[in-house]
Design a protein around this motif. Structure first.
Motif, PDB file in Angstrom:
ATOM      1  N   GLU A  63     -18.910 -42.773  63.377  1.00 27.41           N
ATOM      2  CA  GLU A  63     -17.900 -42.359  64.344  1.00 27.41           C
ATOM      3  C   GLU A  63     -16.969 -41.285  63.771  1.00 27.41           C
ATOM      4  OE1 GLU A  63     -18.641 -45.694  64.240  1.00 27.41           O
ATOM      5  OE2 GLU A  63     -18.997 -46.290  66.292  1.00 27.41           O
ATOM      6  N   VAL A  64     -16.560 -41.481  62.531  1.00 33.94           N
ATOM      7  CA  VAL A  64     -15.665 -40.504  61.905  1.00 33.94           C
ATOM      8  C   VAL A  64     -16.378 -39.172  61.708  1.00 33.94           C
ATOM      9  CG1 VAL A  64     -14.404 -39.969  59.784  1.00 33.94           C
ATOM     10  CG2 VAL A  64     -14.154 -42.212  60.859  1.00 33.94           C
ATOM     11  N   LEU A  65     -17.592 -39.199  61.226  1.00 38.00           N
ATOM     12  CA  LEU A  65     -18.335 -37.940  61.057  1.00 38.00           C
ATOM     13  C   LEU A  65     -18.530 -37.227  62.394  1.00 38.00           C
ATOM     14  CD1 LEU A  65     -21.079 -38.717  58.389  1.00 38.00           C
ATOM     15  CD2 LEU A  65     -19.049 -37.300  58.146  1.00 38.00           C
ATOM     16  N   GLU A  71     -12.487 -31.215  64.859  1.00 38.42           N
ATOM     17  CA  GLU A  71     -11.554 -30.760  63.839  1.00 38.42           C
ATOM     18  C   GLU A  71     -11.916 -29.357  63.343  1.00 38.42           C
ATOM     19  OE1 GLU A  71      -8.245 -30.917  61.523  1.00 38.42           O
ATOM     20  OE2 GLU A  71      -8.858 -32.247  63.117  1.00 38.42           O
ATOM     21  N   LEU A  72     -13.182 -29.121  63.079  1.00 38.15           N
ATOM     22  CA  LEU A  72     -13.609 -27.820  62.555  1.00 38.15           C
ATOM     23  C   LEU A  72     -13.354 -26.685  63.534  1.00 38.15           C
ATOM     24  CD1 LEU A  72     -17.003 -28.706  60.831  1.00 38.15           C
ATOM     25  CD2 LEU A  72     -14.846 -28.125  59.727  1.00 38.15           C
ATOM     26  N   TRP A 100      -5.552 -36.899  60.466  1.00 39.70           N
ATOM     27  CA  TRP A 100      -7.007 -36.984  60.536  1.00 39.70           C
ATOM     28  C   TRP A 100      -7.563 -35.832  59.723  1.00 39.70           C
ATOM     29  CZ3 TRP A 100      -8.615 -37.643  66.391  1.00 39.70           C
ATOM     30  CH2 TRP A 100      -8.169 -38.880  66.862  1.00 39.70           C
ATOM     31  N   TRP A 101      -8.410 -36.116  58.766  1.00 36.26           N
ATOM     32  CA  TRP A 101      -9.088 -35.089  57.972  1.00 36.26           C
ATOM     33  C   TRP A 101      -8.111 -34.039  57.464  1.00 36.26           C
ATOM     34  CZ3 TRP A 101     -10.736 -36.519  62.888  1.00 36.26           C
ATOM     35  CH2 TRP A 101     -11.766 -37.450  62.877  1.00 36.26           C
ATOM     36  N   LEU A 102      -7.064 -34.479  56.855  1.00 34.22           N
ATOM     37  CA  LEU A 102      -6.069 -33.630  56.211  1.00 34.22           C
ATOM     38  C   LEU A 102      -5.164 -32.888  57.196  1.00 34.22           C
ATOM     39  CD1 LEU A 102      -8.346 -31.983  53.486  1.00 34.22           C
ATOM     40  CD2 LEU A 102      -7.173 -34.176  53.381  1.00 34.22           C
ATOM     41  N   SER A 103      -5.239 -33.181  58.465  1.00 32.77           N
ATOM     42  CA  SER A 103      -4.497 -32.413  59.455  1.00 32.77           C
ATOM     43  C   SER A 103      -3.943 -33.319  60.563  1.00 32.77           C
ATOM     44  CB  SER A 103      -5.434 -31.354  60.054  1.00 32.77           C
ATOM     45  OG  SER A 103      -4.711 -30.466  60.874  1.00 32.77           O
ATOM     46  N   TYR A 135      -2.050 -36.994  51.950  1.00 28.23           N
ATOM     47  CA  TYR A 135      -2.456 -35.789  52.689  1.00 28.23           C
ATOM     48  C   TYR A 135      -1.636 -35.595  53.962  1.00 28.23           C
ATOM     49  CZ  TYR A 135      -6.418 -36.367  49.565  1.00 28.23           C
ATOM     50  OH  TYR A 135      -7.201 -36.547  48.467  1.00 28.23           O
ATOM     51  N   TRP A 136      -0.370 -35.907  53.900  1.00 29.07           N
ATOM     52  CA  TRP A 136       0.515 -35.801  55.050  1.00 29.07           C
ATOM     53  C   TRP A 136       1.150 -34.423  55.195  1.00 29.07           C
ATOM     54  CZ3 TRP A 136       5.464 -34.506  53.774  1.00 29.07           C
ATOM     55  CH2 TRP A 136       5.852 -34.724  52.446  1.00 29.07           C
ATOM     56  N   LYS A 137       1.196 -33.632  54.125  1.00 25.38           N
ATOM     57  CA  LYS A 137       1.951 -32.376  54.138  1.00 25.38           C
ATOM     58  C   LYS A 137       1.425 -31.361  55.149  1.00 25.38           C
ATOM     59  CE  LYS A 137       3.776 -32.681  49.482  1.00 25.38           C
ATOM     60  NZ  LYS A 137       3.835 -32.080  48.160  1.00 25.38           N
TER      61      LYS A 137
END
Length: 160
Positions: A63-65, A71-72, A100-103, A135-137
């Motif tokens: 599901e995540v993949l 995202e991309l 999610w995924w650094l963003s 990875y919140w920044k």
């Protein structure tokens, strides 16, 4: 300022972590004499509907993949925005966005591209709330950049 200060919490929460943070913050604001409204964003995008039907995800890796294309390609997802977002005048707007995924998650990105976001943020102070392990920044920078672009006045952000 006449009456109670009005605060709206616009957020998305799949795992309910962001919801728990927002609920606690709203209760604290109410205890300090504010009128705090909750405005959970619904993720209604048919492309990802099956992935978000249950929690926890039955096949998290798959599901995540499967969310990576959204995202991309930075495609906004179809969302539902509660009427409370645009029906009131607020003294403070709080945006709760899990990472999610650094963003920033897809539903909040979609919100920040909506007419409702422009209406509620224009000329108003706002803050970001990020609930994640790390990875919140980048997420916080996105909230700041996009909200400011819509006319909001960034106060500061907090992460948990």
């Amino acid at each position: 300022m006449a009456g109670k200060p009005r605060v709206v919490f616009v957020y998305f929460s799949y795992t309910q972590q962001t919801k728990k943070v927002v609920d606690a913050m709203a209760e604290t604001m109410r205890g300090r004499g504010c009128d705090a409204e909750l405005a959970p964003i619904e993720f209604l995008d048919e492309r990802y509907d099956e992935r978000f039907k249950t929690f926890p995800m039955p096949h998290p890796f798959r599901e995540v993949l499967g969310m990576i294309p959204a995202e991309l390609f930075r495609k906004p997802g179809k969302i539902g925005i509660p009427d409370v977002v645009t029906q009131g005048e607020y003294d403070l707007v709080c945006i709760g966005a899990p990472t999610w995924w650094l963003s920033t998650d897809v539903p909040i990105k979609a919100f920040l591209e909506s007419d409702a976001a422009t209406k509620v943020l224009s000329g108003k102070p706002y803050t970001g709330i990020v609930a994640c392990r790390r990875y919140w920044k980048h997420n916080m920078k996105t909230l700041r950049r996009r909200g400011t672009k819509l006319g909001g006045k960034w106060i500061d952000g907090i992460h948990f």
